[in-house]
Motif scaffolding. Structure first.
Motif, PDB file in Angstrom:
ATOM      1  N   VAL A 157       0.837  -1.208  -0.115  1.00  0.00           N
ATOM      2  CA  VAL A 157       0.075   0.077   0.051  1.00  0.00           C
ATOM      3  C   VAL A 157       0.975   1.132  -0.026  1.00  0.00           C
ATOM      4  O   VAL A 157       0.812   2.355  -0.486  1.00  0.00           O
ATOM      5  CB  VAL A 157      -0.989   0.044   1.186  1.00  0.00           C
ATOM      6  CG1 VAL A 157      -1.706   1.180   1.266  1.00  0.00           C
ATOM      7  CG2 VAL A 157      -2.026  -0.962   1.006  1.00  0.00           C
ATOM      8  N   SER A 158       1.839   1.164   0.672  1.00  0.00           N
ATOM      9  CA  SER A 158       2.788   2.542   0.789  1.00  0.00           C
ATOM     10  C   SER A 158       3.426   2.817  -0.461  1.00  0.00           C
ATOM     11  O   SER A 158       3.430   3.875  -0.988  1.00  0.00           O
ATOM     12  CB  SER A 158       3.900   2.300   1.924  1.00  0.00           C
ATOM     13  OG  SER A 158       3.492   2.036   3.253  1.00  0.00           O
ATOM     14  N   LEU A 159       4.002   1.618  -1.179  1.00  0.00           N
ATOM     15  CA  LEU A 159       4.493   1.659  -2.389  1.00  0.00           C
ATOM     16  C   LEU A 159       3.456   2.325  -3.462  1.00  0.00           C
ATOM     17  O   LEU A 159       3.786   3.203  -4.228  1.00  0.00           O
ATOM     18  CB  LEU A 159       5.089   0.244  -2.987  1.00  0.00           C
ATOM     19  CG  LEU A 159       5.724   0.341  -4.357  1.00  0.00           C
ATOM     20  CD1 LEU A 159       6.920   1.260  -4.239  1.00  0.00           C
ATOM     21  CD2 LEU A 159       5.984  -1.172  -4.884  1.00  0.00           C
ATOM     22  N   LEU A 160       2.197   1.832  -3.488  1.00  0.00           N
ATOM     23  CA  LEU A 160       1.324   2.377  -4.466  1.00  0.00           C
ATOM     24  C   LEU A 160       0.957   3.669  -4.240  1.00  0.00           C
ATOM     25  O   LEU A 160       0.658   4.313  -5.189  1.00  0.00           O
ATOM     26  CB  LEU A 160       0.108   1.413  -4.439  1.00  0.00           C
ATOM     27  CG  LEU A 160       0.292   0.015  -4.766  1.00  0.00           C
ATOM     28  CD1 LEU A 160      -0.893  -0.838  -4.930  1.00  0.00           C
ATOM     29  CD2 LEU A 160       0.896  -0.127  -6.202  1.00  0.00           C
ATOM     30  N   ARG A 161       0.888   4.151  -2.940  1.00  0.00           N
ATOM     31  CA  ARG A 161       0.420   5.630  -2.607  1.00  0.00           C
ATOM     32  C   ARG A 161       1.735   6.501  -2.879  1.00  0.00           C
ATOM     33  O   ARG A 161       1.142   7.586  -3.160  1.00  0.00           O
ATOM     34  CB  ARG A 161       0.134   5.805  -0.960  1.00  0.00           C
ATOM     35  CG  ARG A 161      -1.315   5.035  -1.015  1.00  0.00           C
ATOM     36  CD  ARG A 161      -1.597   5.307   0.409  1.00  0.00           C
ATOM     37  NE  ARG A 161      -3.103   5.371   0.611  1.00  0.00           N
ATOM     38  CZ  ARG A 161      -3.741   5.625   1.772  1.00  0.00           C
ATOM     39  NH1 ARG A 161      -3.077   5.845   2.765  1.00  0.00           N
ATOM     40  NH2 ARG A 161      -5.110   5.357   1.840  1.00  0.00           N
ATOM     41  N   LEU A 202      -8.549  -2.215  -0.516  1.00  0.00           N
ATOM     42  CA  LEU A 202      -9.836  -1.509  -0.309  1.00  0.00           C
ATOM     43  C   LEU A 202      -9.688  -0.715   1.056  1.00  0.00           C
ATOM     44  O   LEU A 202     -10.410   0.719   1.175  1.00  0.00           O
ATOM     45  CB  LEU A 202     -10.950  -2.483  -0.305  1.00  0.00           C
ATOM     46  CG  LEU A 202     -11.336  -3.074  -1.676  1.00  0.00           C
ATOM     47  CD1 LEU A 202     -12.473  -4.063  -1.383  1.00  0.00           C
ATOM     48  CD2 LEU A 202     -11.639  -1.958  -2.584  1.00  0.00           C
ATOM     49  N   GLU A 203      -9.242  -1.079   2.115  1.00  0.00           N
ATOM     50  CA  GLU A 203      -9.381  -0.283   3.383  1.00  0.00           C
ATOM     51  C   GLU A 203      -8.431   0.929   3.143  1.00  0.00           C
ATOM     52  O   GLU A 203      -8.686   1.759   3.859  1.00  0.00           O
ATOM     53  CB  GLU A 203      -8.530  -1.169   4.518  1.00  0.00           C
ATOM     54  CG  GLU A 203      -9.431  -2.266   4.853  1.00  0.00           C
ATOM     55  CD  GLU A 203      -8.852  -3.169   5.992  1.00  0.00           C
ATOM     56  OE1 GLU A 203      -7.701  -3.075   6.125  1.00  0.00           O
ATOM     57  OE2 GLU A 203      -9.279  -3.994   6.339  1.00  0.00           O
ATOM     58  N   ASN A 204      -7.388   1.036   2.166  1.00  0.00           N
ATOM     59  CA  ASN A 204      -6.739   2.090   1.817  1.00  0.00           C
ATOM     60  C   ASN A 204      -7.065   3.127   0.711  1.00  0.00           C
ATOM     61  O   ASN A 204      -6.380   3.761   0.188  1.00  0.00           O
ATOM     62  CB  ASN A 204      -5.090   1.835   1.671  1.00  0.00           C
ATOM     63  CG  ASN A 204      -4.603   1.390   3.064  1.00  0.00           C
ATOM     64  OD1 ASN A 204      -4.331   2.240   3.768  1.00  0.00           O
ATOM     65  ND2 ASN A 204      -4.762   0.005   3.353  1.00  0.00           N
ATOM     66  N   GLY A 205      -8.367   2.934   0.167  1.00  0.00           N
ATOM     67  CA  GLY A 205      -8.868   3.561  -0.829  1.00  0.00           C
ATOM     68  C   GLY A 205      -8.306   3.372  -1.941  1.00  0.00           C
ATOM     69  O   GLY A 205      -8.542   4.197  -2.943  1.00  0.00           O
ATOM     70  N   ILE A 206      -7.918   2.373  -2.398  1.00  0.00           N
ATOM     71  CA  ILE A 206      -7.383   1.843  -3.840  1.00  0.00           C
ATOM     72  C   ILE A 206      -8.291   0.847  -4.481  1.00  0.00           C
ATOM     73  O   ILE A 206      -8.784   0.096  -4.150  1.00  0.00           O
ATOM     74  CB  ILE A 206      -5.836   1.154  -3.685  1.00  0.00           C
ATOM     75  CG1 ILE A 206      -4.755   2.069  -2.929  1.00  0.00           C
ATOM     76  CG2 ILE A 206      -5.255   0.574  -4.900  1.00  0.00           C
ATOM     77  CD1 ILE A 206      -3.580   1.313  -2.532  1.00  0.00           C
ATOM     78  N   PHE A 207      -8.571   1.253  -5.672  1.00  0.00           N
ATOM     79  CA  PHE A 207      -9.509   0.778  -6.685  1.00  0.00           C
ATOM     80  C   PHE A 207      -9.191  -0.767  -6.865  1.00  0.00           C
ATOM     81  O   PHE A 207      -7.925  -0.918  -7.345  1.00  0.00           O
ATOM     82  CB  PHE A 207      -9.527   1.288  -7.850  1.00  0.00           C
ATOM     83  CG  PHE A 207     -10.563   0.923  -8.920  1.00  0.00           C
ATOM     84  CD1 PHE A 207     -12.100   1.139  -8.908  1.00  0.00           C
ATOM     85  CD2 PHE A 207     -10.290  -0.333  -9.587  1.00  0.00           C
ATOM     86  CE1 PHE A 207     -12.648   0.359  -9.621  1.00  0.00           C
ATOM     87  CE2 PHE A 207     -11.061  -0.702 -10.598  1.00  0.00           C
ATOM     88  CZ  PHE A 207     -12.288  -0.416 -10.647  1.00  0.00           C
ATOM     89  N   VAL A 208      -9.969  -1.730  -6.808  1.00  0.00           N
ATOM     90  CA  VAL A 208      -9.542  -3.133  -6.961  1.00  0.00           C
ATOM     91  C   VAL A 208     -10.636  -3.731  -7.845  1.00  0.00           C
ATOM     92  O   VAL A 208     -11.853  -3.567  -7.437  1.00  0.00           O
ATOM     93  CB  VAL A 208      -9.472  -3.882  -5.717  1.00  0.00           C
ATOM     94  CG1 VAL A 208      -9.055  -5.433  -6.047  1.00  0.00           C
ATOM     95  CG2 VAL A 208      -8.380  -3.310  -4.732  1.00  0.00           C
ATOM     96  N   SER A 209     -10.107  -4.447  -8.882  1.00  0.00           N
ATOM     97  CA  SER A 209     -11.248  -5.114  -9.812  1.00  0.00           C
ATOM     98  C   SER A 209     -10.931  -6.813  -9.576  1.00  0.00           C
ATOM     99  O   SER A 209      -9.613  -7.036  -9.873  1.00  0.00           O
ATOM    100  CB  SER A 209     -11.103  -4.915 -10.972  1.00  0.00           C
ATOM    101  OG  SER A 209     -11.950  -5.531 -11.982  1.00  0.00           O
ATOM    102  N   VAL A 210     -11.814  -7.645  -8.979  1.00  0.00           N
ATOM    103  CA  VAL A 210     -11.559  -8.792  -8.803  1.00  0.00           C
ATOM    104  C   VAL A 210     -11.967  -9.559 -10.031  1.00  0.00           C
ATOM    105  O   VAL A 210     -13.256  -9.509 -10.322  1.00  0.00           O
ATOM    106  CB  VAL A 210     -11.986  -9.521  -7.345  1.00  0.00           C
ATOM    107  CG1 VAL A 210     -11.783 -11.000  -7.206  1.00  0.00           C
ATOM    108  CG2 VAL A 210     -11.243  -8.760  -6.361  1.00  0.00           C
ATOM    109  N   VAL A 211     -11.454 -10.222 -10.865  1.00  0.00           N
ATOM    110  CA  VAL A 211     -12.083 -10.779 -12.109  1.00  0.00           C
ATOM    111  C   VAL A 211     -12.155 -12.461 -12.002  1.00  0.00           C
ATOM    112  O   VAL A 211     -11.121 -13.011 -11.317  1.00  0.00           O
ATOM    113  CB  VAL A 211     -11.069 -10.663 -13.366  1.00  0.00           C
ATOM    114  CG1 VAL A 211     -11.548 -11.346 -14.534  1.00  0.00           C
ATOM    115  CG2 VAL A 211     -10.992  -9.194 -13.372  1.00  0.00           C
TER     116      VAL A 211
END
Length: 100
Positions: A42-46, A71-80
């Motif tokens: 999460v830190s890396l992505l932010r 999701l808890e950190n507000g990053i959009f996730v798509s599970v396919v």
């Protein structure tokens, strides 16, 4: 925008990131499904400072820690669904040419 692809397996995931146009931002690397590993991801992505969208396949329950952390950190996730993805990849827009 930064597109993140995540290949989930038991206990760890392989993550890579690209920008539109194919520029590789993050070469594939592994992250453990621990609190520390998810926090580092999460830190890396932010830290990228860009809009981040992550895509991963549904893998029973193995993907749950990754999805929850993002999701808890507000990053959009798509599970396919993996079966739908396989069918999508095997489709062809063009018919096979049969004439000589």
């Amino acid at each position: 925008m930064l597109s993140i692809g995540i290949d989930v397996s038991k206990g760890k995931s392989t993550v890579c990131g690209m920008k539109p146009g194919g520029e590789i931002v993050y070469a594939p690397f592994e992250v453990q499904h621990t609190r520390k590993g998810m926090s580092e991801l999460v830190s890396l992505l932010r830290s990228s400072g860009e809009e981040v969208r992550a895509v991963l396949e549904s893998t029973g329950s193995y993907h749950c820690p990754v999805v929850a952390a993002l999701l808890e950190n507000g990053i959009f996730v798509s599970v396919v669904n993996s079966l739908r993805m396989k069918r999508f990849c095997s489709q062809s827009i063009r018919k096979v040419k049969t004439d000589r």
